[in-house]
Design a protein around this motif. Structure first.
Motif, PDB file in Angstrom:
ATOM      1  N   ALA A 142       1.574   0.288  11.700  1.00  0.00           N
ATOM      2  CA  ALA A 142       0.937  -0.803  10.960  1.00  0.00           C
ATOM      3  C   ALA A 142       1.743  -1.124   9.711  1.00  0.00           C
ATOM      4  O   ALA A 142       2.286  -0.234   9.057  1.00  0.00           O
ATOM      5  CB  ALA A 142      -0.490  -0.418  10.573  1.00  0.00           C
ATOM      6  N   LEU A 143       1.798  -2.402   9.375  1.00  0.00           N
ATOM      7  CA  LEU A 143       2.475  -2.851   8.155  1.00  0.00           C
ATOM      8  C   LEU A 143       1.438  -3.191   7.095  1.00  0.00           C
ATOM      9  O   LEU A 143       0.594  -4.070   7.282  1.00  0.00           O
ATOM     10  CB  LEU A 143       3.345  -4.074   8.431  1.00  0.00           C
ATOM     11  CG  LEU A 143       3.998  -4.718   7.197  1.00  0.00           C
ATOM     12  CD1 LEU A 143       4.945  -3.720   6.527  1.00  0.00           C
ATOM     13  CD2 LEU A 143       4.728  -5.996   7.565  1.00  0.00           C
ATOM     14  N   SER A 144       1.507  -2.483   5.981  1.00  0.00           N
ATOM     15  CA  SER A 144       0.670  -2.751   4.815  1.00  0.00           C
ATOM     16  C   SER A 144       1.522  -3.489   3.788  1.00  0.00           C
ATOM     17  O   SER A 144       2.724  -3.241   3.687  1.00  0.00           O
ATOM     18  CB  SER A 144       0.156  -1.424   4.252  1.00  0.00           C
ATOM     19  OG  SER A 144      -0.546  -1.600   3.047  1.00  0.00           O
ATOM     20  N   SER A 145       0.915  -4.385   3.028  1.00  0.00           N
ATOM     21  CA  SER A 145       1.677  -5.157   2.041  1.00  0.00           C
ATOM     22  C   SER A 145       0.835  -5.390   0.794  1.00  0.00           C
ATOM     23  O   SER A 145      -0.334  -5.784   0.890  1.00  0.00           O
ATOM     24  CB  SER A 145       2.113  -6.501   2.633  1.00  0.00           C
ATOM     25  OG  SER A 145       2.819  -7.268   1.685  1.00  0.00           O
ATOM     26  N   THR A 146       1.424  -5.142  -0.365  1.00  0.00           N
ATOM     27  CA  THR A 146       0.727  -5.440  -1.610  1.00  0.00           C
ATOM     28  C   THR A 146       0.758  -6.945  -1.867  1.00  0.00           C
ATOM     29  O   THR A 146       1.574  -7.684  -1.292  1.00  0.00           O
ATOM     30  CB  THR A 146       1.370  -4.711  -2.796  1.00  0.00           C
ATOM     31  OG1 THR A 146       2.737  -5.130  -2.924  1.00  0.00           O
ATOM     32  CG2 THR A 146       1.300  -3.210  -2.611  1.00  0.00           C
ATOM     33  N   GLU A 165      -2.351  -5.058   6.806  1.00  0.00           N
ATOM     34  CA  GLU A 165      -3.221  -4.771   5.665  1.00  0.00           C
ATOM     35  C   GLU A 165      -2.637  -5.435   4.428  1.00  0.00           C
ATOM     36  O   GLU A 165      -1.459  -5.276   4.133  1.00  0.00           O
ATOM     37  CB  GLU A 165      -3.330  -3.261   5.441  1.00  0.00           C
ATOM     38  CG  GLU A 165      -4.178  -2.871   4.232  1.00  0.00           C
ATOM     39  CD  GLU A 165      -4.183  -1.375   3.994  1.00  0.00           C
ATOM     40  OE1 GLU A 165      -5.257  -0.757   4.162  1.00  0.00           O
ATOM     41  OE2 GLU A 165      -3.115  -0.813   3.656  1.00  0.00           O
ATOM     42  N   VAL A 166      -3.454  -6.219   3.728  1.00  0.00           N
ATOM     43  CA  VAL A 166      -3.055  -6.852   2.471  1.00  0.00           C
ATOM     44  C   VAL A 166      -3.811  -6.169   1.338  1.00  0.00           C
ATOM     45  O   VAL A 166      -5.030  -6.001   1.410  1.00  0.00           O
ATOM     46  CB  VAL A 166      -3.361  -8.361   2.495  1.00  0.00           C
ATOM     47  CG1 VAL A 166      -3.102  -8.985   1.130  1.00  0.00           C
ATOM     48  CG2 VAL A 166      -2.517  -9.059   3.558  1.00  0.00           C
ATOM     49  N   ILE A 167      -3.082  -5.782   0.285  1.00  0.00           N
ATOM     50  CA  ILE A 167      -3.690  -5.067  -0.832  1.00  0.00           C
ATOM     51  C   ILE A 167      -3.566  -5.900  -2.105  1.00  0.00           C
ATOM     52  O   ILE A 167      -2.543  -5.839  -2.801  1.00  0.00           O
ATOM     53  CB  ILE A 167      -3.013  -3.703  -1.071  1.00  0.00           C
ATOM     54  CG1 ILE A 167      -2.869  -2.925   0.227  1.00  0.00           C
ATOM     55  CG2 ILE A 167      -3.801  -2.896  -2.099  1.00  0.00           C
ATOM     56  CD1 ILE A 167      -1.937  -1.740   0.112  1.00  0.00           C
ATOM     57  N   PRO A 168      -4.565  -6.709  -2.454  1.00  0.00           N
ATOM     58  CA  PRO A 168      -4.520  -7.423  -3.734  1.00  0.00           C
ATOM     59  C   PRO A 168      -4.632  -6.437  -4.889  1.00  0.00           C
ATOM     60  O   PRO A 168      -5.506  -5.558  -4.882  1.00  0.00           O
ATOM     61  CB  PRO A 168      -5.719  -8.364  -3.662  1.00  0.00           C
ATOM     62  CG  PRO A 168      -6.645  -7.743  -2.671  1.00  0.00           C
ATOM     63  CD  PRO A 168      -5.784  -7.015  -1.689  1.00  0.00           C
ATOM     64  N   MET A 169      -3.753  -6.572  -5.858  1.00  0.00           N
ATOM     65  CA  MET A 169      -3.706  -5.629  -6.981  1.00  0.00           C
ATOM     66  C   MET A 169      -4.454  -6.220  -8.173  1.00  0.00           C
ATOM     67  O   MET A 169      -4.016  -7.221  -8.741  1.00  0.00           O
ATOM     68  CB  MET A 169      -2.255  -5.320  -7.344  1.00  0.00           C
ATOM     69  CG  MET A 169      -1.484  -4.659  -6.217  1.00  0.00           C
ATOM     70  SD  MET A 169       0.274  -4.410  -6.606  1.00  0.00           S
ATOM     71  CE  MET A 169       0.856  -6.111  -6.583  1.00  0.00           C
ATOM     72  N   VAL A 170      -5.577  -5.611  -8.532  1.00  0.00           N
ATOM     73  CA  VAL A 170      -6.401  -6.139  -9.620  1.00  0.00           C
ATOM     74  C   VAL A 170      -6.062  -5.413 -10.922  1.00  0.00           C
ATOM     75  O   VAL A 170      -6.931  -4.861 -11.604  1.00  0.00           O
ATOM     76  CB  VAL A 170      -7.906  -6.058  -9.285  1.00  0.00           C
ATOM     77  CG1 VAL A 170      -8.237  -6.989  -8.141  1.00  0.00           C
ATOM     78  CG2 VAL A 170      -8.325  -4.638  -8.931  1.00  0.00           C
TER      79      VAL A 170
END
Length: 236
Positions: A142-146, A165-170
């Motif tokens: 799996a490819l995860s991306s910030t 997977e997309v990881i929005p950085m708060v």
């Protein structure tokens, strides 16, 4: 097309094997042998700086100490030179792709992560890079991306991202951070379908009460049992 009507692919099976909480381990010495067994680690395995026509690779040399069996996700960090803007060439895409495919084998959960500090002018390049990675990556991985938090709000453009997977950085959200925090808290996270599976926080900024999705935590200093305990207390 309304972004809310875009269909999202089912979650990649490998993501189901990742813990619900992950620590980011940056390029520095880290001793995480104290980490509870149910917490995973996404560590910078390699970095690339895009500088003019170059794509300069710097592989991790800092020690990372973990308890055997800890869930591990290798991260490729891509930085952009502002003094010498990248040409965004096909060769640079190929270098990023090859290095990401290489580090993907350094994990133990069939997940690899791309952390690309892309500005507005590099969005198309980032999208092309993700597409190239997806074409080369073993489908079992799996490819995860910030992602910047703004990309999951009014500046949304990720509806066709190939990342699993997309990881929005708060955190580190700039001058509008207080308004953005309030808005994200009020809507209990992000409403865009591509941005609900994960979220990223920093140990030195307020942690929002978001219960859904996988949580990633960044620390500007080496992690300790005490700093992780402080994060846990802030989440309650």
């Amino acid at each position: 097309m309304d972004a809310r009507s875009v269909k999202v692919a089912p979650p990649h099976p490998a993501l189901a094997l990742l813990p619900a909480q992950m620590l980011w381990a940056w390029e520095r010495p880290e001793d995480l042998r104290w980490l509870p067994a149910d917490i995973g680690v996404a560590y910078v395995a390699s970095s690339i700086q895009l500088r003019g026509e170059q794509a300069l690779i710097r592989r991790r040399t800092a020690p990372l100490l973990l308890t055997p069996g800890t869930a591990v996700v290798p991260v490729l960090h891509v930085d952009v030179s502002w003094h010498f803007p990248p040409t965004k060439s096909r060769q640079q895409i190929d270098t990023i792709t090859q290095e990401l495919v290489r580090v993907a084998g350094a994990g133990n959960r069939n997940v690899v992560q791309l952390d690309f500090e892309a500005g507005r002018s590099q969005r198309a390049f980032l999208a092309s890079t993700i597409a190239a990675v997806c074409a080369r990556l073993d489908p079992r991985i799996a490819l995860s991306s910030t992602a910047l938090a703004s990309w999951c709000l009014d500046d949304y453009w990720l509806q066709e991202s190939g990342a699993d997977e997309v990881i929005p950085m708060v955190f580190r959200m700039g001058r509008e951070q207080h308004a953005l925090r309030q808005r994200i808290a009020q809507q209990h996270g992000f409403t865009q379908a591509r941005c609900r599976a994960a979220i990223g926080f920093a140990s030195d900024e307020p942690i929002l009460a978001v219960t859904t999705g996988r949580h990633y935590y960044f620390s500007p200093r080496p992690w300790t049992a005490a700093s992780w305990q402080a994060v846990r207390e802030a989440r309650r």
